[in-house]
Structure formats: C-alpha cells, structure tokens
Design a protein around this motif. Structure first.
Motif, PDB file in Angstrom:
ATOM      1  N   ARG A  33       1.452  -1.290  -0.160  1.00 48.77           N
ATOM      2  CA  ARG A  33      -0.050  -0.301  -0.112  1.00 48.77           C
ATOM      3  C   ARG A  33       1.110   1.039   0.082  1.00 48.77           C
ATOM      4  NH1 ARG A  33      -4.442   0.139   4.855  1.00 48.77           N
ATOM      5  NH2 ARG A  33      -2.665  -0.452   6.103  1.00 48.77           N
ATOM      6  N   LEU A  34       2.158   1.662   0.454  1.00 48.13           N
ATOM      7  CA  LEU A  34       3.133   2.055   0.673  1.00 48.13           C
ATOM      8  C   LEU A  34       3.371   2.631  -0.669  1.00 48.13           C
ATOM      9  CD1 LEU A  34       3.873   2.501   4.461  1.00 48.13           C
ATOM     10  CD2 LEU A  34       2.086   3.570   3.382  1.00 48.13           C
ATOM     11  N   GLN A  35       3.627   1.909  -0.964  1.00 52.24           N
ATOM     12  CA  GLN A  35       4.504   1.776  -2.585  1.00 52.24           C
ATOM     13  C   GLN A  35       4.182   3.009  -3.676  1.00 52.24           C
ATOM     14  OE1 GLN A  35       5.355  -1.594  -5.238  1.00 52.24           O
ATOM     15  NE2 GLN A  35       7.580  -0.603  -5.339  1.00 52.24           N
ATOM     16  N   TYR A  36       3.035   2.971  -3.594  1.00 54.32           N
ATOM     17  CA  TYR A  36       2.112   4.260  -4.887  1.00 54.32           C
ATOM     18  C   TYR A  36       3.007   5.142  -3.694  1.00 54.32           C
ATOM     19  CZ  TYR A  36      -1.711   5.699  -2.435  1.00 54.32           C
ATOM     20  OH  TYR A  36      -2.705   6.758  -1.305  1.00 54.32           O
ATOM     21  N   ILE A  37       2.851   5.652  -2.724  1.00 50.92           N
ATOM     22  CA  ILE A  37       3.841   6.261  -1.878  1.00 50.92           C
ATOM     23  C   ILE A  37       4.623   6.914  -2.092  1.00 50.92           C
ATOM     24  CG2 ILE A  37       3.584   7.932   0.210  1.00 50.92           C
ATOM     25  CD1 ILE A  37       1.157   6.484   1.314  1.00 50.92           C
ATOM     26  N   ASP A  38       5.654   6.080  -2.190  1.00 47.97           N
ATOM     27  CA  ASP A  38       7.700   6.261  -2.820  1.00 47.97           C
ATOM     28  C   ASP A  38       6.771   7.169  -4.118  1.00 47.97           C
ATOM     29  OD1 ASP A  38       8.351   6.484  -1.096  1.00 47.97           O
ATOM     30  OD2 ASP A  38       8.801   3.629  -1.088  1.00 47.97           O
ATOM     31  N   ILE A  39       6.255   6.082  -5.074  1.00 46.22           N
ATOM     32  CA  ILE A  39       5.090   6.692  -6.138  1.00 46.22           C
ATOM     33  C   ILE A  39       5.263   8.122  -6.362  1.00 46.22           C
ATOM     34  CG2 ILE A  39       4.679   6.454  -8.601  1.00 46.22           C
ATOM     35  CD1 ILE A  39       3.756   3.183  -7.525  1.00 46.22           C
ATOM     36  N   ALA A  40       4.532   8.747  -5.590  1.00 44.54           N
ATOM     37  CA  ALA A  40       4.352  10.145  -5.866  1.00 44.54           C
ATOM     38  C   ALA A  40       5.621  11.033  -5.046  1.00 44.54           C
ATOM     39  CB  ALA A  40       2.827   9.645  -4.302  1.00 44.54           C
ATOM     40  N   LYS A  41       5.940  10.134  -3.997  1.00 38.03           N
ATOM     41  CA  LYS A  41       7.328  11.218  -4.013  1.00 38.03           C
ATOM     42  C   LYS A  41       8.305  11.288  -5.086  1.00 38.03           C
ATOM     43  CE  LYS A  41       9.624  10.153   0.183  1.00 38.03           C
ATOM     44  NZ  LYS A  41      10.564   9.432   0.683  1.00 38.03           N
ATOM     45  N   GLY A  42       8.168  10.177  -5.492  1.00 36.68           N
ATOM     46  CA  GLY A  42       8.953   9.835  -6.898  1.00 36.68           C
ATOM     47  C   GLY A  42       7.885  10.997  -7.892  1.00 36.68           C
ATOM     48  N   TYR A  79       2.167  -1.346 -12.598  1.00 34.35           N
ATOM     49  CA  TYR A  79       3.183  -1.584 -14.059  1.00 34.35           C
ATOM     50  C   TYR A  79       4.024  -1.629 -13.186  1.00 34.35           C
ATOM     51  CZ  TYR A  79      -0.838  -0.255 -16.983  1.00 34.35           C
ATOM     52  OH  TYR A  79      -2.353  -0.124 -16.948  1.00 34.35           O
ATOM     53  N   LYS A  80       5.309  -3.232 -13.368  1.00 31.51           N
ATOM     54  CA  LYS A  80       6.270  -3.426 -12.725  1.00 31.51           C
ATOM     55  C   LYS A  80       7.189  -2.412 -13.303  1.00 31.51           C
ATOM     56  CE  LYS A  80       8.745  -6.348 -11.241  1.00 31.51           C
ATOM     57  NZ  LYS A  80       9.253  -7.953 -11.615  1.00 31.51           N
ATOM     58  N   ALA A  81       7.604  -1.400 -14.028  1.00 28.98           N
ATOM     59  CA  ALA A  81       8.626  -1.534 -14.284  1.00 28.98           C
ATOM     60  C   ALA A  81       9.052  -0.189 -14.041  1.00 28.98           C
ATOM     61  CB  ALA A  81       8.869  -2.023 -16.062  1.00 28.98           C
ATOM     62  N   ILE A  82       7.211   0.573 -13.912  1.00 27.45           N
ATOM     63  CA  ILE A  82       7.852   1.835 -13.707  1.00 27.45           C
ATOM     64  C   ILE A  82       7.249   2.301 -12.656  1.00 27.45           C
ATOM     65  CG2 ILE A  82       6.298   3.853 -14.554  1.00 27.45           C
ATOM     66  CD1 ILE A  82       5.016   3.008 -16.918  1.00 27.45           C
ATOM     67  N   ARG A  83       6.956   1.323 -11.722  1.00 26.02           N
ATOM     68  CA  ARG A  83       6.557   1.182 -10.234  1.00 26.02           C
ATOM     69  C   ARG A  83       7.933   0.577 -10.007  1.00 26.02           C
ATOM     70  NH1 ARG A  83       3.742  -2.987  -9.784  1.00 26.02           N
ATOM     71  NH2 ARG A  83       5.768  -4.689  -9.405  1.00 26.02           N
ATOM     72  N   TYR A 137      11.564   3.866  -6.773  1.00 24.23           N
ATOM     73  CA  TYR A 137      13.132   3.984  -6.687  1.00 24.23           C
ATOM     74  C   TYR A 137      13.617   5.117  -6.182  1.00 24.23           C
ATOM     75  CZ  TYR A 137      18.405   3.807  -6.857  1.00 24.23           C
ATOM     76  OH  TYR A 137      19.342   3.870  -6.990  1.00 24.23           O
ATOM     77  N   ILE A 138      12.869   6.390  -7.351  1.00 25.31           N
ATOM     78  CA  ILE A 138      13.255   7.419  -7.398  1.00 25.31           C
ATOM     79  C   ILE A 138      12.750   8.513  -5.624  1.00 25.31           C
ATOM     80  CG2 ILE A 138      13.126   9.712  -8.120  1.00 25.31           C
ATOM     81  CD1 ILE A 138      12.770   7.731 -11.230  1.00 25.31           C
ATOM     82  N   GLY A 139      11.653   8.009  -5.370  1.00 24.73           N
ATOM     83  CA  GLY A 139      11.324   8.670  -4.265  1.00 24.73           C
ATOM     84  C   GLY A 139      11.715   8.847  -3.229  1.00 24.73           C
ATOM     85  N   ALA A 140      12.377   6.642  -2.816  1.00 25.63           N
ATOM     86  CA  ALA A 140      13.182   6.646  -2.255  1.00 25.63           C
ATOM     87  C   ALA A 140      14.286   7.441  -1.874  1.00 25.63           C
ATOM     88  CB  ALA A 140      12.913   4.916  -2.122  1.00 25.63           C
ATOM     89  N   GLY A 141      14.549   7.692  -3.422  1.00 26.81           N
ATOM     90  CA  GLY A 141      16.182   8.165  -2.988  1.00 26.81           C
ATOM     91  C   GLY A 141      15.484  10.016  -3.440  1.00 26.81           C
ATOM     92  N   SER A 142      14.360  10.427  -2.895  1.00 28.45           N
ATOM     93  CA  SER A 142      14.287  12.087  -3.097  1.00 28.45           C
ATOM     94  C   SER A 142      15.144  13.139  -1.975  1.00 28.45           C
ATOM     95  CB  SER A 142      12.854  11.512  -2.915  1.00 28.45           C
ATOM     96  OG  SER A 142      12.634  11.999  -1.988  1.00 28.45           O
ATOM     97  N   MET A 143      15.596  12.422  -1.030  1.00 24.97           N
ATOM     98  CA  MET A 143      16.682  12.893  -0.693  1.00 24.97           C
ATOM     99  C   MET A 143      18.229  13.705  -0.632  1.00 24.97           C
ATOM    100  SD  MET A 143      17.226  14.248   2.901  1.00 24.97           S
ATOM    101  CE  MET A 143      16.546  14.283   4.353  1.00 24.97           C
ATOM    102  N   PHE A 144      18.341  12.287  -1.658  1.00 23.20           N
ATOM    103  CA  PHE A 144      19.801  13.033  -2.116  1.00 23.20           C
ATOM    104  C   PHE A 144      19.381  13.955  -3.723  1.00 23.20           C
ATOM    105  CE2 PHE A 144      20.820  10.163   1.219  1.00 23.20           C
ATOM    106  CZ  PHE A 144      22.192  10.413   0.650  1.00 23.20           C
TER     107      PHE A 144
END
Length: 369
Positions: free
Chosen positions: A4-13, A273-277, A282-289
């Motif tokens: 459920r939270l992975q889509y929030i990382d996508i939003a951050k991305g 969609y796995k590839a885009i997800r 990943y970009i969202g998880a690294g958004s701080m940097f």
C-alpha cells in the motif's frame, strides 16, 4: 502495508521529478503556464506526504532529535563540506557563510544549494505541528472544528506571507551581514511561511487512514482534473512559497489539493505496472538526495552543455534534467554502501557501525556485570 505504501513512494518520485524540472531553464526562463502548473502543487504535495507519516505520540524532545538526525544533519553536513571548498576558493567571508547556514533560508544559502532550505523548514513543521496538535487537541475534536482550525491557520499564513519579506535592513545590524541586498527575505527556518506549510502537512496527517487505504475513484479523479484545469485556465494563479507568493486563498488552495489528489491517483494507477512502479518508487525513496544535490548538478551540466552545444538549448536543458536526477541517485547508492558516509547523511538508527558499537558496549557491560 509495504504494497500500500509503495504508491506513496511513487508519488514522492513524481513530486521530486517535478521539483527538479521546476528548477530547469525550460520552466524558469519564461515563468509561464508550465511554471504556474508545477509550482501550484509540488511543494504542498511534499508537505502532505510528510504529514502522512507524522506520529504525535511521544515527547517533543525525542521528535526534535529524531528529525534533527534525518533532516538537519544532512543539511549541515552538505553545506559544511560545500563551505570548506567554496569559502577559501572564492575569498568568501566564513562568518557570513556560517551565519547564512544557521539562518537556514533559501536566500542565505549559495544559489547552487538553495533547495536545501526545505529540510530545516520541514524540521520546524514537525515541531510546530506537534505543539499545535497538543494545544488544540486537534485529533480529538470533531471534523468541523478540525477544518476550522486548519483553515484559520492557512488564512493567517496567507495574510502574513509578506510581513517579513523584502523589508529594508539597517546596515548596523547583524542581518545586514547575512542578506547581501540589505533586504530581509524571510525569518530563520522560513518560519514566516510555516502556517501555510502546516496546513498541507496537517491535511496529510488527518487523512493518513484514507490515503493508506486509497482507491482511485474515476468520478473524483475526473472532478479533480476538471477543477485543476478550470482554475489554471480561467485564473492562472499559482504559488511560490520560496518567493512568498500565494496568489489566491481559494483558487491556489484548490489547485494544490486537486494536484495532490491527481498525483495520488496516477501513482496508484502506475503501481500496477512493474517497470514504471519500480523506477518511480526507487526515485521516490532517493528523493532526499535528489533534493540535496540536483540544483548543483543541473546548473553545472546546463552551463557545460551550453558551451559545447550552442544551438541546442532544449537538448541541453533536458540532458541537464536527466543528469540532475541520475547523479544524486548514484551518490545515494555510494552513501548506502559506505557505513562512514552513511553516518553523515543517513539516519543513525540504520547505521551498521553504530549498531555494532552499541552491541559491543552491551556485551562488555554484561560481561563485567
């Protein structure tokens, strides 16, 4: 929960890509409709997402220390390293540099690192949100009163947005040593826009259950798309909090809320969609940097490419955008793999060296006992 939270990382991305693109020459050169669209919701989106993970339980001192570790530490480490290089090589006043670093606003930091103002400001949001929730008992009062409190906070924030902006400074004060144009541009930690930021942060905090259980409803998405289009087409209002701009209480707020909802919907749809997800999460998880390093690399790449390819402005700007996203992610990977660098930029609770040190201390104390 992870699913459920992975889509929030996508939003951050998506959000951090908009931040980088919003600092690109394609958007900044004309500051036209594209600028207005992006800036109308990209910062409120990040405040909203931060509010989703805010926990009001616990002591305020614990909150201050934890958020200092995750937000202020990378801010200070980065700018201290930058200062150690920049100050002697540019004959820049070390006192002025340190004073600007401590004042912690966009206008007291070197231009290439100006986006870092967001980190100390977010730290202040966490602290003041805790205080506001405790003072108003926000979690316990009914929904109508919650809306009234949050609306009042936003209203006061908008009405006071220019109270500490571009105010002449007496050249005998210490502030004159920090602001080069003899104009006060905001309070420390950008506290003069805190109430506006608080509104979107608290909105995320109050709606966390609905967001974690979020499902796309086509009628609401269509309504949000229409509302977002209508506001921009007929009013062309936006906001730019770093420049203390909030065009209209109702329209700008509606644009931001619609924009946040649209991003959440698209993030949820993309998560199928796995590839885009995987890429965007990943970009969202690294958004701080990306936040910390993108402006420096985007400006350097843009300047270098413009010297090589004189007549390919659009190509240069797109390439600079890609570089500004890619290199910070490479730095993130390097930091994750090096425990000593992780001590500087990542939260201490996840550091292997610190865990090992604590474990050895506990072992020795048990043996001695």
């Amino acid at each position: 929960m992870n699913g459920r939270l992975q889509y929030i990382d996508i939003a951050k991305g998506l959000g951090i890509l908009l931040v980088v693109f919003g600092h690109n020459e394609i958007v900044l050169n004309e500051k036209g409709e594209l600028f207005n669209i992006i800036y109308s919701f990209h910062l409120p989106l990040f405040f909203f997402i931060a509010g989703l993970f805010f926990k009001v339980n616990g002591k305020i001192t614990e909150l201050m220390l934890v958020k200092f570790d995750s937000l202020i530490k990378p801010y200070l480490v980065t700018l201290m390293i930058v200062g150690a290089i920049y100050v002697p090589s540019h004959n820049y006043s070390p006192i002025r540099y340190l004073a600007g670093l401590v004042y912690e606003t966009e206008n007291t930091i070197l231009a290439e690192w100006a986006p870092l103002w967001f980190l100390p400001h977010l730290w202040a949001i966490f602290i003041f949100s805790w205080l506001l929730i405790k003072v108003t008992n926000l979690c316990e009062i009914n929904k109508l009163l919650q809306i009234c409190v949050m609306s009042f906070v936003l209203l006061i924030g908008i009405l006071s947005i220019n109270c500490f902006w571009e105010i002449p400074i007496d050249n005998t004060t210490i502030l004159d040593k920090i602001f080069s144009e003899h104009l006060l541009r905001g309070l420390p930690l950008s506290l003069d826009i805190l109430l506006i930021s608080l509104f979107f942060f608290l909105l995320g905090f109050m709606l966390k259950k609905q967001v974690f259980d979020f499902q796309v409803k086509n009628q609401y998405l269509a309504l949000s798309l229409f509302g977002f289009w209508f506001c921009h087409y007929y009013f062309n209002y936006t906001m730019d909090l770093s420049e203390r701009r909030y065009d209209n209480l109702l329209i700008s707020t509606l644009e931001a809320i619609c924009g946040i909802y649209i991003v959440l919907c698209f993030s949820k749809l993309i998560s199928q969609y796995k590839a885009i997800r995987e890429t965007l999460s990943y970009i969202g998880a690294g958004s701080m940097f990306i936040l910390i390093f993108h402006e420096f690399f985007q400006l350097k790449a843009s300047g270098l490419l413009s010297k090589i390819f004189h007549d390919y402005t659009y190509f240069n700007n797109v390439s600079a955008f890609i570089i500004a996203c890619a290199i910070p992610l490479l730095i993130w990977e390097l930091v994750k793999k090096n425990d000593y660098l992780a001590l500087l930029w990542l939260p201490l609770k996840s550091n292997k060296i610190l865990k090992k040190f604590i474990a050895e201390k506990q072992k020795k104390s048990e043996v001695s006992f």
